[in-house]
Scaffold this motif. Sequence first.
Motif, short mmCIF file in Angstrom:
data_model
loop_
_atom_site.label_atom_id
_atom_site.label_comp_id
_atom_site.label_asym_id
_atom_site.label_seq_id
_atom_site.Cartn_x
_atom_site.Cartn_y
_atom_site.Cartn_z
N MET A 1 -9.21 5.99 4.31
CA MET A 1 -10.09 5.14 4.93
C MET A 1 -10.82 3.84 2.77
N SER A 2 -10.89 3.23 3.72
CA SER A 2 -10.81 2.64 2.36
C SER A 2 -12.85 2.89 1.28
N PRO A 150 -21.09 24.14 9.61
CA PRO A 150 -19.77 23.65 9.32
C PRO A 150 -19.29 22.56 9.58
N ASP A 151 -18.86 21.70 8.87
CA ASP A 151 -18.26 20.50 8.44
C ASP A 151 -17.55 19.71 8.24
N VAL A 152 -17.00 19.15 8.15
CA VAL A 152 -15.48 18.77 7.71
C VAL A 152 -14.36 20.05 6.76
N TYR A 153 -13.41 20.40 8.22
CA TYR A 153 -12.85 21.07 7.09
C TYR A 153 -13.46 22.14 6.68
N THR A 154 -14.67 23.14 7.29
CA THR A 154 -14.69 24.29 7.26
C THR A 154 -14.82 24.60 8.42
N GLY A 190 -21.56 28.19 23.23
CA GLY A 190 -21.93 26.47 22.97
C GLY A 190 -21.86 25.95 21.70
N ARG A 191 -21.64 26.95 20.16
CA ARG A 191 -22.21 26.22 19.15
C ARG A 191 -20.47 25.39 18.80
N GLY A 192 -19.90 25.96 19.67
CA GLY A 192 -18.16 25.64 18.32
C GLY A 192 -18.11 24.26 19.32
N ALA A 194 -20.46 22.38 20.74
CA ALA A 194 -22.00 22.09 20.60
C ALA A 194 -22.23 20.22 20.64
N THR A 195 -21.17 19.68 19.50
CA THR A 195 -21.71 18.91 18.67
C THR A 195 -21.24 17.62 19.48
N ALA A 196 -19.82 18.25 19.85
CA ALA A 196 -19.31 16.98 20.84
C ALA A 196 -20.33 16.72 22.50
N GLY A 225 -11.31 16.85 14.85
CA GLY A 225 -11.13 18.35 15.16
C GLY A 225 -12.15 18.52 15.74
N ASN A 226 -13.26 18.89 14.95
CA ASN A 226 -14.13 19.98 16.24
C ASN A 226 -14.84 18.96 17.13
N ALA A 227 -15.61 17.83 16.14
CA ALA A 227 -16.47 16.68 17.18
C ALA A 227 -15.55 15.59 18.22
N GLY A 228 -14.09 15.74 17.37
CA GLY A 228 -13.61 14.65 18.15
C GLY A 228 -12.33 14.86 19.45
N ALA A 297 -14.61 10.35 15.27
CA ALA A 297 -16.17 11.45 14.77
C ALA A 297 -14.47 12.10 13.66
N ALA A 298 -14.62 10.98 12.05
CA ALA A 298 -14.03 11.57 11.17
C ALA A 298 -15.04 11.19 10.00
N LEU A 299 -14.37 9.92 9.20
CA LEU A 299 -15.56 9.86 7.94
C LEU A 299 -16.48 9.12 7.52
N ALA A 320 -18.99 11.14 13.97
CA ALA A 320 -18.98 11.31 12.51
C ALA A 320 -20.95 10.54 11.72
N ASN A 321 -21.22 11.64 10.83
CA ASN A 321 -22.03 10.81 9.96
C ASN A 321 -21.34 9.39 9.24
N GLY A 322 -22.56 8.72 9.77
CA GLY A 322 -21.96 7.38 8.59
C GLY A 322 -20.99 6.64 8.88
P1 NAD Z 1 -13.87 18.58 11.45
O1 NAD Z 1 -12.48 19.06 10.04
O2 NAD Z 1 -13.31 19.95 12.26
O3 NAD Z 1 -12.28 17.71 11.80
C1 NAD Z 1 -12.18 16.49 10.65
C2 NAD Z 1 -11.12 15.56 12.13
O4 NAD Z 1 -10.80 14.20 10.81
C3 NAD Z 1 -9.55 16.56 11.37
O5 NAD Z 1 -8.60 15.74 12.72
C4 NAD Z 1 -8.76 15.48 10.62
O6 NAD Z 1 -7.23 15.12 10.79
C5 NAD Z 1 -9.48 13.99 10.90
N1 NAD Z 1 -9.45 13.30 9.38
C6 NAD Z 1 -9.44 13.75 8.09
N2 NAD Z 1 -9.69 12.86 7.37
C7 NAD Z 1 -9.46 11.46 8.46
C8 NAD Z 1 -8.84 9.43 7.81
N3 NAD Z 1 -8.76 9.24 7.63
N4 NAD Z 1 -8.96 8.95 9.36
C9 NAD Z 1 -8.83 9.56 10.59
N5 NAD Z 1 -8.54 11.58 10.75
C10 NAD Z 1 -9.64 12.05 9.60
O7 NAD Z 1 -14.15 17.85 10.65
P2 NAD Z 1 -15.14 18.21 11.91
O8 NAD Z 1 -17.00 19.08 12.12
O9 NAD Z 1 -14.74 17.99 13.47
O10 NAD Z 1 -16.78 16.85 11.64
C11 NAD Z 1 -15.89 15.74 11.46
C12 NAD Z 1 -17.24 14.31 11.53
O11 NAD Z 1 -18.09 15.30 12.56
C13 NAD Z 1 -17.53 14.41 10.57
O12 NAD Z 1 -18.24 13.37 10.02
C14 NAD Z 1 -19.18 16.23 10.21
O13 NAD Z 1 -19.57 15.03 9.40
C15 NAD Z 1 -19.41 14.95 11.31
N6 NAD Z 1 -20.04 15.94 12.14
C16 NAD Z 1 -19.79 17.64 12.74
C17 NAD Z 1 -20.60 18.74 13.16
C18 NAD Z 1 -19.82 19.59 12.81
O14 NAD Z 1 -20.88 20.31 14.32
N7 NAD Z 1 -18.81 19.87 13.26
C19 NAD Z 1 -21.79 17.92 13.12
C20 NAD Z 1 -22.33 17.12 13.42
C21 NAD Z 1 -22.02 15.77 12.84
#
Ligand code: NAD
Length: 419
Positions: A1-2, A150-154, A190-192, A194-196, A225-228, A297-299, A320-322
Amino acid sequence: MSHSTQQEELNPYLIAQRQVDTAAAKLQLPSHVTELLKKPKRVLSVSFPVKMDDGSVRIFDGYRSQHNDAIGPTKGGIRFHPGVTLDEVKALSMWMTFKCGVVGLPYGGGKGGVICDPRELSIGELERLSRAFMEAIADIVGPERDIPAPDVYTTPQIMGWMMDTYSKLRGHNAPGVITGKPIIIGGSQGRGEATAQGCVYAIQSALKDIDLPMEQARVAVQGYGNAGRIAARLLHDLGATIVAVSDSRGGIYDPAGLDITRVEELKDTAKLADYGAQYAISNEQLLELEVDILVPAALENVITKENAANVKARIIAEAANGPTTPEADEILDAKGCIVIPDILANAGGVTVSYFEWVQNLMNYYWSEEEVLEKLEANMVKSYDAVRKMAKEYETNLRTAAYMISLHRVTVAMQARGWV
Ligand code: NAD
């Protein structure tokens, strides 16, 4: 991601401030109120040692930002990612305040992050790092102060370790200090998902606005990940065709529709690319596919002024956020693309986190049906309110969502006598 181009601002903190400015101007907020809303109230920066499996000690850096607690304790996830920066955490904490505001939760916004790559850590190292970070921020978090998630990678497991560390420090069980925990130690049904799930409810509202049945919708999801991943599954089960998904290593695309069960199996046991070389696409290509719905749903900063004109989706649901820069927003607006802003589209996560916290405080637990019913009602109501505001002020959904939120937070700050 640039992360840098010559003209476009990609610093998420400055982007969040600009989004506040836009909505504050429409609301004609006094300048001192806008100034206060543009900065976190408190930021903690920590460095802490972790013993690695090979006997060495590594020092990690992390942050916790508490943006605004006028409405209630601050709330927001903890991100483990090599790209974490203080400005990113500050921006994410601001977005949390406005997210809680737009869906009417009694919280302000917080966010945390640790600069690390959890994919390179053993399970033992990950546990020690998680516990050490919680110890480092324990003084400023708590069920009535600031509640991480939780958020990315937690993961739920990491939330469990952190809750355990905090409880040991306090000398009593404190499940309400963190949400997204495993169900057995106070997590919510339902938390797992919930975002999706919240994102899907928002998409359903948007589809009605453009009169497109889910069964005819073609979807691309960036970030598996969790959301996507769960969004892809839920949309598939509702009849949509998932044509592309991706993770950090790249994506796969089949215009005829991916076999979602096989994709899930590959993600768990191998890698997405094993779907077949002929299906491989890059994360950048995924964003420009011929689809109806795009779910980033990444970064952050994946839809910029460089590629926004090439985005073909009619609906962008920001799980994703932002993910979208302000310049890209303008381009998408001009094309008539409906961007369901992050602070609305992914608010299902914090909504069910709120339900988890309420259940922890009551020590009384709800069924999954009860949780999802309350989530759906709140998402639909919030989407309707944002749509109405957008119509009334002739603006896009993002600015409308910010306006609702900024107004709420401002009224709370006035009620407390801050401004
Ligand atoms: P996650 O760690 O479960 O999943 C992240 C996914 O993104 C992984 O599949 C990873 O391989 C992929 N990824 C990482 N870098 C990438 C890249 N450069 N290009 C494409 N894919 C990439 O994280 P998550 O919890 O699903 O969070 C994803 C987004 O959703 C974040 O922006 C997070 O802030 C947002 N979010 C998450 C929650 C939540 O409850 N988990 C809530 C609100 C918002």
